[in-house]
Design an enzyme around this catalytic site. Structure first.
Site, PDB file in Angstrom:
ATOM      1  CG  ASP A 110      -2.286  -0.650   1.376  1.00  0.00           C
ATOM      2  OD1 ASP A 110      -1.972  -1.267   0.386  1.00  0.00           O
ATOM      3  OD2 ASP A 110      -3.094  -0.754   1.920  1.00  0.00           O
TER       4      ASP A 110
ATOM      5  CG  ASP B 265       3.093  -6.388  11.168  1.00  0.00           C
ATOM      6  OD1 ASP B 265       2.831  -7.168   9.993  1.00  0.00           O
ATOM      7  OD2 ASP B 265       3.024  -6.394  12.290  1.00  0.00           O
TER       8      ASP B 265
ATOM      9  CG  ASP C  97       8.481  -5.150  12.867  1.00  0.00           C
ATOM     10  OD1 ASP C  97       8.115  -5.356  11.872  1.00  0.00           O
ATOM     11  OD2 ASP C  97       8.716  -4.553  13.421  1.00  0.00           O
TER      12      ASP C  97
ATOM     13  CG  ASP D 269      -3.929  -8.042  16.267  1.00  0.00           C
ATOM     14  OD1 ASP D 269      -4.771  -6.870  16.286  1.00  0.00           O
ATOM     15  OD2 ASP D 269      -3.128  -7.917  15.718  1.00  0.00           O
TER      16      ASP D 269
END
Length: 494
Positions: A95, A150, A152, A243
């Site tokens: 995105d 994610d 990281d 989540d």
């Protein structure tokens, strides 16, 4: 101070203390569950990945948004996942709105040329934020199971082999792994974040999962059964913690969650307090939003036990504890003056011992989780005492910021999903200066945090003429906590 105001202050103070005490008792119960679970031998049906007929198709989703500093590391790491290429698909749900898109596209093309099934999925808008990206990717996903990381996170090459095997049990909808921290020792800020997350990923996740109570998928480092996502109503972007929302909807429909404490998935902790602020705000506001959205469904559910309902309500109220802590802190100075003004109300202050008892309970609970990761030597216990009180002080310093987030969540005030900027920093020698994703605006909360630092300095001073030092250590920790948060926030924008 009039009696009406006095009684009002005492009532709010006492209710807040009582809620904190109930929270600490819930944590103590989770500790008992945790210790009992650790002594049990776990046997579960598992896929035999040596049999080609049993190897399920997996889609890995990588939701990213303006991740210039870590996208190369992410893609390099994911490309090393050991799994049959014919049964693996990778979706980069991008995105991004900056020039990182072009670099990401080039890296994906290079990986495609190696024979890896990896696609670059772009949207024309950020509707639903991360939840929207995951939902759109799910429409195209070929996998029976959906792993999510994610930007990281750095899963080990055998991560899928350690997790997907548990889906042999058809009732399991999610397998979640424990987060690790590649930059735990970077600073005091990273150490206390790691400390808090370790408690969640040991005491809370294991303690709830051991007795079949509701746990949450943590947004990353886990894997979903696609059927479970769809059966629970798919991803929704109406809270900041999509989540937690989907996790509760799935478990209310009788899907089981499997938590793997022994499978660690390393990730990077925020190294700048502004990044930690945005992350804390999103998590705490999202928790309150989910309480508002889900608590009635939990309370009225006929398919879960009373104890599971209790732990579910306390779980959804986790972030609201910051509001209770902030109220106790704010009212502690007026309470000190009330105690020394109205002799006939002295008996009420026996109730304040609940806070000391709550602190002792949390100290014991967190020690068991700390030693499970760091070890139980005497030196580690000394280090634990230091980090516990450092964590406690800084958590108090965040209480205003997080209380505002909680109040916004409970009131239904909508806000943008603010992602946590990544830095790709592993060593104290690495610098975050110049990171283009850092917030540069001064937060209005900082002025209030500076005022609160001085307020609790006044609280310490007040102990002298009143000759009442019972709350002095508490006010000292509050002074340090708000001072740390204020000056670190100020320095980050210098």
């Amino acid at each position: 101070m009039g009696l009406t105001i006095t009684y009002f202050i005492i009532a709010i103070y006492s209710i807040s203390l009582l809620l904190i005490f109930f929270y600490s008792l819930a944590q103590l119960n989770l500790l008992v569950n945790y210790l009992g679970y650790k002594r049990r031998n776990q046997v579960a049906p598992k896929y035999n990945l040596l049999d080609p007929k049993e190897i399920p198709f997996v889609t890995i989703q990588l939701p990213i948004y303006n991740e210039e500093y870590v996208v190369e590391r992410l893609l390099d790491n994911i490309s090393k996942i050991e799994y049959p290429k014919s049964k693996l698909e990778i979706q980069v749900l991008d995105d991004s709105t900056d020039e990182s898109v072009l670099d990401t596209a080039k890296r994906i093309q290079a990986l495609q040329e190696t024979g890896l099934d990896i696609t670059h999925i772009r949207r024309t808008n950020r509707q639903g934020y991360k939840a929207g990206a995951l939902k759109e990717g799910l429409v195209l996903a070929k996998g029976e199971f959906i792993a999510i990381f994610d930007a990281d996170f750095l899963p080990s090459s055998d991560w899928l082999k350690k997790t997907v095997i548990y889906f042999k049990d058809k009732e399991i909808g999610v397998v979640q792994t424990r987060w690790g921290h590649i930059n735990r020792e970077y600073s005091t800020l990273t150490r206390i974040q790691a400390f808090a997350l370790d408690a969640h990923f040991t005491l809370e996740q294991v303690g709830r999962n051991a007795k079949g109570h509701f746990i949450n998928f943590n947004g990353t480092a886990g894997i979903w059964r696609k059927e479970c996502i769809l059966d629970a109503g798919n991803w929704e972007g109406d809270t900041l913690t999509e989540d937690l929302d989907l996790s509760y909807r799935a478990q209310l429909k009788n899907w089981k969650f499997k938590y793997l404490e022994d499978v660690e998935t390393p990730a990077e902790l925020p190294v700048v307090i502004s990044a930690a602020r945005s992350q804390q705000f999103r998590w705490n506001k999202g928790g309150a939003e989910n309480f508002r959205k889900t608590v009635w469904s939990v309370v009225t559910a006929k398919n879960i036990s009373f104890k599971t309902k209790f732990h579910g309500v306390m779980h959804l109220l986790n972030s609201s504890m910051f509001l209770c802590v902030f109220l106790v802190a704010l009212l502690s100075i007026p309470m000190m003056y009330i105690k020394n003004t109205f002799d006939h109300l002295g008996w009420i202050f026996e109730a304040t011992k609940f806070f000391i008892l709550s602190t002792i309970i949390l100290f014991v609970c967190y020690w068991f989780t700390y030693k499970s990761i760091q070890g139980s030597s005497f030196d580690n216990f000394v280090d634990y005492i230091k980090i516990f009180f450092t964590f406690f002080s800084v958590a108090l310093g965040f209480s205003l910021h997080n209380s505002i987030a909680v109040l916004e969540g409970h009131m239904g005030k909508r806000s943008e999903f603010v992602r946590t900027p990544k830095f790709n920093l592993n060593s104290i020698k690495d610098s975050w200066k110049g990171n283009k994703y850092l917030a540069t605006k001064l937060s209005p909360n900082m002025i209030l945090e500076a005022a609160l630092m001085l307020y609790f300095l006044f609280g310490m001073y007040s102990a002298i003429p009143l000759n009442d030092f019972g709350l002095f250590p508490f006010h000292f920790m509050l002074f340090l906590g708000f001072g740390y948060v204020f000056f670190k926030s100020l320095m980050a924008r210098a």
